[in-house]
Design a protein around this motif. Sequence first.
Motif, PDB file in Angstrom:
ATOM      1  N   GLU A 172      42.787  30.074  31.462  1.00 50.95           N
ATOM      2  CA  GLU A 172      42.171  31.010  30.524  1.00 50.95           C
ATOM      3  C   GLU A 172      43.257  31.741  29.718  1.00 50.95           C
ATOM      4  O   GLU A 172      43.134  31.906  28.507  1.00 50.95           O
ATOM      5  CB  GLU A 172      41.321  32.025  31.298  1.00 50.95           C
ATOM      6  CG  GLU A 172      40.549  32.925  30.353  1.00 50.95           C
ATOM      7  CD  GLU A 172      39.732  33.985  31.085  1.00 50.95           C
ATOM      8  OE1 GLU A 172      39.665  33.928  32.337  1.00 50.95           O
ATOM      9  OE2 GLU A 172      39.177  34.850  30.403  1.00 50.95           O
ATOM     10  N   GLN A 173      44.316  32.126  30.405  1.00 51.32           N
ATOM     11  CA  GLN A 173      45.411  32.848  29.740  1.00 51.32           C
ATOM     12  C   GLN A 173      46.021  31.991  28.613  1.00 51.32           C
ATOM     13  O   GLN A 173      46.296  32.486  27.522  1.00 51.32           O
ATOM     14  CB  GLN A 173      46.483  33.171  30.785  1.00 51.32           C
ATOM     15  CG  GLN A 173      47.369  34.334  30.388  1.00 51.32           C
ATOM     16  CD  GLN A 173      48.344  34.705  31.517  1.00 51.32           C
ATOM     17  OE1 GLN A 173      48.116  34.378  32.683  1.00 51.32           O
ATOM     18  NE2 GLN A 173      49.405  35.393  31.159  1.00 51.32           N
ATOM     19  N   LYS A 188      42.465  31.166  36.061  1.00 49.56           N
ATOM     20  CA  LYS A 188      43.023  32.333  35.362  1.00 49.56           C
ATOM     21  C   LYS A 188      44.151  31.926  34.434  1.00 49.56           C
ATOM     22  O   LYS A 188      44.252  32.395  33.298  1.00 49.56           O
ATOM     23  CB  LYS A 188      43.532  33.352  36.386  1.00 49.56           C
ATOM     24  CG  LYS A 188      42.430  34.248  36.869  1.00 49.56           C
ATOM     25  CD  LYS A 188      42.991  35.378  37.675  1.00 49.56           C
ATOM     26  CE  LYS A 188      41.857  36.227  38.212  1.00 49.56           C
ATOM     27  NZ  LYS A 188      42.289  37.088  39.298  1.00 49.56           N
TER      28      LYS A 188
END
Lengths: 475, 211
Positions: free
Chosen positions: A346-347, A343
């Motif tokens: 991806e951020q 996550k």
Amino acid sequence: MRALTRRWRTALVVYAAVTLVLTLLVGSHLDAAAAASSASLWLWLGVIWASSVALTAMALLSTQAALTNAMQSLVQTFHAGDARTRPVGPEDSVFAGIAGSVQRMAEELDGAMRSLASERNRFEAVLETMAPAVLALDAGRRISTANRSARLMFDIPAACEHVELVEVLRLPAMHAFLDEVFARTSSETEMELPGTQRHIRARASRLGDGGVVIVADDTTEIRRLERVRRDFVANVSHELRTPIAVIRANAETLLDGALESPQTAEPFVTALFRHADRLGRLISELLDISALEAGKRVLTAEEFEFGELVEDVLAAHQQAAAEREITLAHTVPHDLWVRADPKATEQVLVNFVDNAIKYGRRGGHVDLASSVEGQTVRVEVRDDGPGIEPQHRARIFERFYRVDSGRSRDAGGTGLGLSIAKHLVEAEGGTIGVDARSPHGSIFWFTLRLCDASDPAETDDEQAPPARVFAPPEN
Amino acid sequence: MRQSLLLMAGRVEEMIARAGRAFSERDAELARKTIDLDGAVNRAEIEIDEMCMRILARRQPMASDLRFVTLVMKMVTDLERIADLAVNICERALDLSRQEPFVVHTDIPKMVVVVESMVKDAIDALVSRSSTKAWEVIRRDDEVDALYHRIFGELLEAMRAEPTRVHALIHVQSVAKWLERMADHSTNLAELVIFMIDGRDVRHPNERSPG
């Protein structure tokens, strides 16, 4: 006789006079008693007296010579710096007492010298390890002391003692400061060291011997932190106030009657929604940053296919890229496995791609590439936009820092994205940065840990598959 | 005289670094402050020249002393020219700061660093009486020339591709040229230092008549 000291010479004259009187008395007594060959008697008595005086003189001379030699050798020993060597001569000799006193005096002196030397060594050790730079100059502006920090700060060679300062340090601000210090008793200033762009604060005082001592601190980091703090407070209030002001103004307009007509109301309600949304994002990003800084957001380390994530992110940005006629492409191998928090990664990637599309050249290209260096993967997002000036590159990861405030706010940025990305990458033990791209454009990059199972040779940039282009959808 | 020369060199070194930064960052304030420093350099040139004249007239120096005095007179001229070129760069920085945001060629800061180090090392060579160091300065001139030719080629291409940016790109080209001139003046300084230390004139070796 001149070789003897005056006191001993007097003693010898007294001895000669006394023995002469005694000899004369004995002579006249014997002369009267014998009355025969008196000339021979007087001759013998004269020889005996003269021999006794000569022998006494010789004994005195040899005693004095022995004492002088012993003292000389003692002094020479002290001169050679060894006070522990015992003086020559028997303990019961006449000069043993004097030699003993000299010996004690020498030992005391030696002790004092040793304590001074150890004091000096301790002082030098403290000076050398001190963080502030200390530079002492004599009245002729020659260096008498320069500690390690001073030598590093001003790029002065180690063997600089007694060298004129201007020979090793030609910094005009420092010499102007010294002119002022020599004219007064003490002074303080701030100056910038050219080349390194570091700021220092220097304080100087006059010494009793006409010299000067300068103590300087590197204030670059303090100044930077002060600026970041000041900017943060100013920015956060500004960023919060702007959408609130717009929301209030629009709500007022709606309440004043615009609510009656749905056609008039629509743009106001749309603006209300947009600014409320921006406020919401801003607050959630602020909370995000605060959680990251406080170490409250726990990142997991999972193994996943990075190539797949890249494809997903690019696909999600295809529409936004098409609107600005930007071509998205990547050369990241599909089977590149990394070990990171999916996550968070991806951020970071979304932030980089989003920025590259927003600030890149209309009709330009945004490319993603990866290269393996040892056990890390360097991911690069390259654009061919106007690029970022060097002074902004150094600060772009600060909270709310904007290269062109009007433009980035128009593009919908909160000013926190890159700062969050930096926190995320660093929390995973990676590094992040931005480089200039020649002839123009920027390269935003970050590093990830390579998965243990992944073979570096297969994921190297040189063996990367041909670029996969995400063509803008045809209208 | 030696002290005045070293202080003047220090000012010039500072001007190069500041001018380079003012131009790369289009920092108008820094450019103005740097231009103000030129007055002190000009005053130093006049003072040192007068000092040299006085020494020549009154003391009539011989051998190495005479060499030093003539060397100082030539060095101040080169240093003053470098300072003038730094002022030119600052003037271009002022002009660029009034225009649209623009990233100057990435090799310009590199060129500034090399030129600054050339002046610094030429003066350091004089201080430490090291002709080896002075020779290194002369060799570094080729590095600056190579950077200049590369920048020139790339700027030419950029001008063809984006004619709207020609104005700014011409400024960058001029600055690159001035930096290249600064490197030439630094080479002169290094040659003079070699002359002082070894007593050997190394200027224009091909132009020298045999013997």
